[in-house]
Motif scaffolding. Structure first.
Motif, PDB file in Angstrom:
ATOM      1  N   UNK A 337       0.833  -1.205   0.000  1.00  0.00           N
ATOM      2  CA  UNK A 337       0.000   0.000   0.000  1.00  0.00           C
ATOM      3  C   UNK A 337       0.868   1.256   0.000  1.00  0.00           C
ATOM      4  N   UNK A 338       0.386   2.276  -0.677  1.00  0.00           N
ATOM      5  CA  UNK A 338       1.010   3.600  -0.584  1.00  0.00           C
ATOM      6  C   UNK A 338       0.544   4.265   0.714  1.00  0.00           C
ATOM      7  N   UNK A 339       1.198   5.343   1.076  1.00  0.00           N
ATOM      8  CA  UNK A 339       0.824   6.044   2.306  1.00  0.00           C
ATOM      9  C   UNK A 339      -0.622   6.515   2.238  1.00  0.00           C
ATOM     10  N   UNK A 340      -1.020   7.030   1.097  1.00  0.00           N
ATOM     11  CA  UNK A 340      -2.382   7.524   0.942  1.00  0.00           C
ATOM     12  C   UNK A 340      -3.390   6.378   1.066  1.00  0.00           C
ATOM     13  N   UNK A 341      -3.096   5.230   0.450  1.00  0.00           N
ATOM     14  CA  UNK A 341      -3.997   4.086   0.515  1.00  0.00           C
ATOM     15  C   UNK A 341      -4.125   3.578   1.953  1.00  0.00           C
ATOM     16  N   UNK A 342      -2.988   3.523   2.652  1.00  0.00           N
ATOM     17  CA  UNK A 342      -3.029   3.086   4.040  1.00  0.00           C
ATOM     18  C   UNK A 342      -3.880   4.037   4.890  1.00  0.00           C
ATOM     19  N   UNK A 343      -3.709   5.327   4.682  1.00  0.00           N
ATOM     20  CA  UNK A 343      -4.470   6.318   5.428  1.00  0.00           C
ATOM     21  C   UNK A 343      -5.969   6.138   5.192  1.00  0.00           C
ATOM     22  N   UNK A 344      -6.335   5.913   3.926  1.00  0.00           N
ATOM     23  CA  UNK A 344      -7.750   5.733   3.603  1.00  0.00           C
ATOM     24  C   UNK A 344      -8.310   4.464   4.226  1.00  0.00           C
TER      25      UNK A 344
END
Length: 378
Positions: A337-344
């Motif tokens: 996961x990218x940071x943005x995907x993890x955050x979401x």
């Protein structure tokens, strides 16, 4: 060395019925037949003894003579092996009696002909070829009609074999042995009923020669793995005047990367992203006929759910019916996961956790889990 009593040879009582005799003979003949015991001289000798005993006892007149006089009833007029000098090796085929009992190895009756042998050949095809049907080109090593003598077996091209002067075409001769008239295979023509006066120098009178043939075999649409296709008359060529054998083609289908066949139906496993399964989506999948089909994935789809495409499977042999195609989905867990995907996803999980705390299903599940572990510790 004294011969064993015929009843003891077959393992039956002296008052055994005809059915009892036949059952005993069938069992022993199957056990000791030379084809099942290649190179075993003891089994061959036992098969001779069993066949000789049954040949006497199955005939009411011979059985009556044997019951009155024993082996002496068949020893007048000759001192060879068997009954009255009847030599099993003179028949040219230890399986003659066996063939008559079980119908093996002979086509028709009367004069024997060297019927061509049946052949077996395997062919492997793709799943798409099994779906649509195809033609398979096979190279078959076989015996074909001799070109030098045109299949007659004679050096004098086109001249047919002549009727055997010894047996007059019957293939067998008769001789008086003791009380009975014994029939044997003709020694001149080896049971063929015909002789070639001037044998062909290429095939030596056989009428056939070894060659390799190329055949185009039609494979019908909908054929299944393991199907056997019979091509009549495409086996080995028979001797002069005899019919050819048959060719049996055994079909195997290579496994496919995506499709799995179950009779006339087709199963395909399709991966889905987590978001596709949760939100729903329209996807496009390949079909075994080479086309593509759309499948509607409803929101909330779970791993293992199946969707049916009617009439997209295989043809059913000798029928107008068609099988179906089943799409089975597998929801994939995202990786890397990218940071943005993890955050979401973390935000989604927080929301999901908050909303499920008050859910009876949520609380009930975890209550059952806690009770299970409490019980295990006790």
């Amino acid at each position: 060395m004294a011969k064993q009593d015929y009843y003891a040879t077959l393992g039956v009582a002296k008052n055994a019925s005809a059915d009892d005799l036949k059952r005993a003979y069938r069992k022993l003949a199957m056990q000791y037949h030379p084809d099942r015991n290649p190179g075993d001289k003891q089994a061959e000798a036992r098969f001779k003894d069993v066949s000789e005993a049954y040949d006497i006892l199955k005939d009411d007149q011979k059985r009556g003579a044997y019951d009155r006089f024993g082996h002496a009833a068949f020893e007048q007029g000759g001192g060879g092996p068997g009954m009255g000098g009847f030599d099993f090796s003179a028949t040219g085929d230890l399986g003659d009696i066996f063939d008559q009992m079980f119908g093996m190895g002979r086509r028709g009756g009367g004069q024997r002909t060297r019927t061509g042998a049946d052949l077996r050949q395997g062919v492997e095809i793709e799943l798409a070829e099994a779906f649509s049907g195809t033609k398979a080109n096979l190279r078959v090593p076989t015996r074909v009609k001799c070109e030098a003598c045109e299949g007659s077996g004679s050096q004098d091209k086109g001249r047919a074999a002549e009727t055997c002067p010894t047996c007059q075409g019957a293939g067998k001769v008769r001789a008086q042995q003791g009380f009975f008239l014994i029939e044997r295979t003709c020694p001149t023509c080896a049971g063929q009923g015909r002789v070639v006066r001037n044998p062909c120098r290429v095939c030596h009178g056989a009428g056939t020669a070894q060659r390799e043939r190329t055949l185009s075999v039609p494979i019908p649409a909908g054929v299944e793995d393991g199907t056997r296709i019979r091509l009549s008359g495409e086996g080995e060529a028979g001797g002069p005047g005899a019919q050819n054998g048959d060719l049996y083609v055994h079909v195997s289908i290579r496994p496919h990367e995506f499709f799995q066949r179950e009779q006339a139906n087709v199963l395909m496993r399709v991966p889905l992203r987590m978001t596709q399964a949760a939100l729903g989506d329209d996807i496009e999948v390949p079909v075994v006929d080479g086309s593509r089909a759309k499948v509607k994935i409803p929101a909330g789809t779970q791993t293992g759910d199946q969707f049916r495409l009617r009439g997209k499977g295989f043809s059913v042999l000798r029928s107008a019916a068609r099988g179906d195609m089943f799409i089975q989905v597998a929801v994939e867990t995202p990786q890397n996961l990218s940071a943005k995907q993890r955050e979401l996803l973390e935000a989604f999980e927080a929301e999901a956790t908050h909303s499920s705390k008050g859910s009876p299903d949520h609380e009930g599940f975890f209550a059952k889990v806690a009770a299970f572990f409490e019980g295990g510790r006790g």
